[in-house]
Write a protein that holds these residues in place. Sequence first.
Motif, mmCIF file in Angstrom:
data_model
loop_
_atom_site.group_PDB
_atom_site.id
_atom_site.type_symbol
_atom_site.label_atom_id
_atom_site.label_comp_id
_atom_site.label_asym_id
_atom_site.label_seq_id
_atom_site.Cartn_x
_atom_site.Cartn_y
_atom_site.Cartn_z
ATOM 1 N N UNK A 131 0.833 -1.209 0.000
ATOM 2 C CA UNK A 131 0.000 0.000 0.000
ATOM 3 C C UNK A 131 0.865 1.255 0.000
ATOM 4 N N UNK A 132 1.953 1.226 0.760
ATOM 5 C CA UNK A 132 2.882 2.361 0.759
ATOM 6 C C UNK A 132 3.540 2.499 -0.606
ATOM 7 N N UNK A 133 3.822 1.379 -1.256
ATOM 8 C CA UNK A 133 4.384 1.416 -2.605
ATOM 9 C C UNK A 133 3.435 2.077 -3.591
ATOM 10 N N UNK A 134 2.146 1.779 -3.474
ATOM 11 C CA UNK A 134 1.143 2.428 -4.331
ATOM 12 C C UNK A 134 1.205 3.943 -4.134
ATOM 13 N N UNK A 135 1.153 4.374 -2.886
ATOM 14 C CA UNK A 135 1.183 5.815 -2.599
ATOM 15 C C UNK A 135 2.474 6.458 -3.093
ATOM 16 N N UNK A 136 3.586 5.770 -2.900
ATOM 17 C CA UNK A 136 4.884 6.318 -3.321
ATOM 18 C C UNK A 136 4.959 6.456 -4.833
ATOM 19 N N UNK A 137 4.442 5.480 -5.563
ATOM 20 C CA UNK A 137 4.507 5.554 -7.021
ATOM 21 C C UNK A 137 3.554 6.616 -7.573
ATOM 22 N N UNK A 138 2.423 6.819 -6.935
ATOM 23 C CA UNK A 138 1.535 7.912 -7.348
ATOM 24 C C UNK A 138 2.258 9.242 -7.146
ATOM 25 N N UNK A 139 2.874 9.414 -5.990
ATOM 26 C CA UNK A 139 3.624 10.641 -5.711
ATOM 27 C C UNK A 139 4.797 10.790 -6.674
ATOM 28 N N UNK A 140 5.426 9.677 -7.025
ATOM 29 C CA UNK A 140 6.562 9.708 -7.943
ATOM 30 C C UNK A 140 6.124 10.231 -9.314
ATOM 31 N N UNK A 141 4.981 9.793 -9.786
ATOM 32 C CA UNK A 141 4.476 10.285 -11.069
ATOM 33 C C UNK A 141 4.246 11.781 -11.045
ATOM 34 N N UNK A 142 3.706 12.277 -9.945
ATOM 35 C CA UNK A 142 3.474 13.718 -9.799
ATOM 36 C C UNK A 142 4.797 14.477 -9.706
#
Length: 137
Positions: free
Chosen positions: A84-95
Motif C-alpha cells: 500500500x505504501x508502494x502504491x502511494x509512493x509511485x503515485x507521488x513519484x508520477x506527480x
Amino acid sequence: MDTLTPAEIGALHEALDDEYQAWTTYDQVLADFGAVRPFSNIRAAEARHIDALSALFARYGLPLPPNRWPGKVRRFADVRQACEAGVAAEIANGQLYERLLASTARPDILVVLRNLQAASQQRHLPAFQRCAQRNAA
C-alpha cells in the motif's frame, strides 16, 4: 559542456534523492520480509533508475550526492502495508516527475525523466496495486 540552470540541477538532485529513497525502502522491505515480489524486481529497477540519473550527473560534471536514506526509511508491519505504501509512493513519484519535467527543455534530461516516470506509472504502480490486492486481509 553546457552549464545547467539551477532549476535543472535541483531537478536532478530531487529525482536522484527520490530514487535513492525508493531503492532504500524496497531494500528494507526485502530485508524484513525476504525476497517478496514485486519488491525484488522493483528494487532492481530503482538501481537502474539511479544509474540513469548518475550518468546525467557525470555528463554535466555534477558531484554525485550519496544516498542519505539508509537507516531512515519507514518500516512496515507486513507485506500488505508495504505494498500500500508502494502504491502511494509511485503515485507521488508520477506527480514529482510531472513537475520536474517542466524544469528543462534539454532532450537528454527529458528522455531520462520521462522514462523514469513511465516505469513508475506503467510498471511499478500496477505491480504494487496487484500486491496490495493479493495481500488484502
